[in-house]
Scaffold this active site. Sequence first.
Site, PDB file in Angstrom:
ATOM      1  N   CYS A 184      20.799 -11.651  21.203  1.00  0.00           N
ATOM      2  CA  CYS A 184      21.460 -10.298  21.322  1.00  0.00           C
ATOM      3  C   CYS A 184      20.362  -9.210  21.466  1.00  0.00           C
ATOM      4  O   CYS A 184      20.096  -8.406  22.328  1.00  0.00           O
ATOM      5  CB  CYS A 184      22.199 -10.012  20.108  1.00  0.00           C
ATOM      6  SG  CYS A 184      23.515 -11.117  19.743  1.00  0.00           S
ATOM      7  N   HIS A 188      22.001  -2.933  17.507  1.00  0.00           N
ATOM      8  CA  HIS A 188      21.142  -4.158  17.148  1.00  0.00           C
ATOM      9  C   HIS A 188      19.718  -4.251  17.629  1.00  0.00           C
ATOM     10  O   HIS A 188      19.253  -5.103  17.928  1.00  0.00           O
ATOM     11  CB  HIS A 188      21.874  -5.517  17.672  1.00  0.00           C
ATOM     12  CG  HIS A 188      21.530  -6.788  16.892  1.00  0.00           C
ATOM     13  ND1 HIS A 188      22.039  -7.909  17.533  1.00  0.00           N
ATOM     14  CD2 HIS A 188      20.979  -6.887  15.845  1.00  0.00           C
ATOM     15  CE1 HIS A 188      21.341  -8.868  16.626  1.00  0.00           C
ATOM     16  NE2 HIS A 188      20.889  -8.099  15.618  1.00  0.00           N
TER      17      HIS A 188
END
EC number: 3.1.6.12
Length: 535
Positions: free
Chosen positions: A93, A149
């Site tokens: 990610c 993130h």
Amino acid sequence: MGRRGAASLPRGPSPRRPLLPGVLPLLLRLLLLPSRPGAGAGADRPPHLVFVLADDLGWNDVSFHGSNIRTPHLDELAAGGVLLDNYYTQPLCTPSRSQLLTGRYQIHTGLQHQIIWPCQPSCVPLDEKLLPQLLKEAGYTTHMVGKWHLGMYRKECLPTRRGFDTYFGYLLGSEDYYSHERCALIDSLNVTRCALDFRDGEQVATGYKNMYSTNIFTERATALITSHPPEKPLFLYLALQSVHEPLQVPEEYLKPYDFIQDKNRHYYAGMVSLMDEAVGNVTAALKSHGLWNNTVFIFSTDNGGQTLAGGNNWPLRGRKWSLWEGGIRGVGFVASPLLKQKGVKNRELIHISDWLPTLVKLARGSTKGTKPLDGFDVWKTISEGSPSPRKELLHNIDPNFVDISPCPGKSLAPAKDDSSHPAYLAFNTSLHAAIRHGNWKLLTGYPGCGCWFPPPSPYNDSAIPSSDPPTKTLWPFDIDQDPEERHDLSRDYPHIVEQLLSRLQFYHKHSVPVHFPAQDPRCDPKGTGAWGPWV
């Protein structure tokens, strides 16, 4: 009307006459008038840019790749646009998102190891200029919806401090789709803390409990679209939570997949269908509010599917966390009326780091304020089918790699190089690394789980292991001919191996140190009830 106009034309040449008084100023005023929304789209103003990033969507999780999961909206967009068939992301990610927004490899930002965990005092380096900042300089309104993130330990790391005019979403890597809470172990306190992770701007958003995140994000995205003036260039970055675990979806999306007996795959399929519907709602809003004709719409996954959580990359090898094709071969396409070629499959090499220079160029902006980019402007490659300017791609070099989801029976420790081949002296092949040059790919060290995972079925739900010995640390493949990475060519092409090892050594020599700090117990959200900046 047309005939009367034609009949009134003089039959022979007429003498030149000076323009009547006032006609010239009138013509000038007409030329300076702004064009009607939708008229001459793309010719007189920069395009709207909409980027949808799916989370953990695997190669075999869309029906245009042959999956039994139905994705009609994605299928239609891909079929009418340019399907990116040789497109790559990172295996995780944070790395993919950082390369998307910086246009730079992980080895140049210090983020080459794993992801940013909740209590790590880390974020994309603050001296990096991000894509939304560059687009704002080019006159764009910039919105982000969904998963960040990229670090949040201090306010300067937040999306609204990194170029986005508005932000609505969550800051960490995963959470509950309904409660929007994230539970994380704080090692030094020996406590697992569960707290809300949901923001509207920089403020904690508490009014969305029991609302499914994909629906909330879609509603916010469509609201931004419908309230946006078409004459103002828009950048919308929609980073969906779907289809990352936990496996949660409204009941009605499960029923069409009752034939799938594997529980994880059953839930996952429903999540994919809801995500597909969300994309359809976003594009419908763009069309109904007059933005579509001047929009470049990009869809991408952030990494390969996680087979432990319902995803599937068949027939590709590996999964999320790995440098095998199943971890990094991206599901992606571009749809736009502005494309010069449509309905095609593009086989040119493209990487997620290429979006920054590509989109900034489309926006008629400048990348002069960035650090040296690893990405390329690939718009002509996508729109016209020109050869890609990218000939080489560093997938990653991580000297500290540990696979937190290894294949059954595999060691967590990286492999040790047991070879004495002279070519290996060019690069330490015990390091977790991979590089692509043309059709050639080379992996070293322990690349992550190297099994092949067929789609779960009543007759077969097990992985197909490789026959590689545990000491093996080198795999060259011709990806054009062998995308499933089944035929090791190290004995046949030692000169290719040597060249690629030399390139890996070049990148390793020019990489910055890994930035992976220890947890900071001050992250504890006990006092506020919400994850957020603590420094």
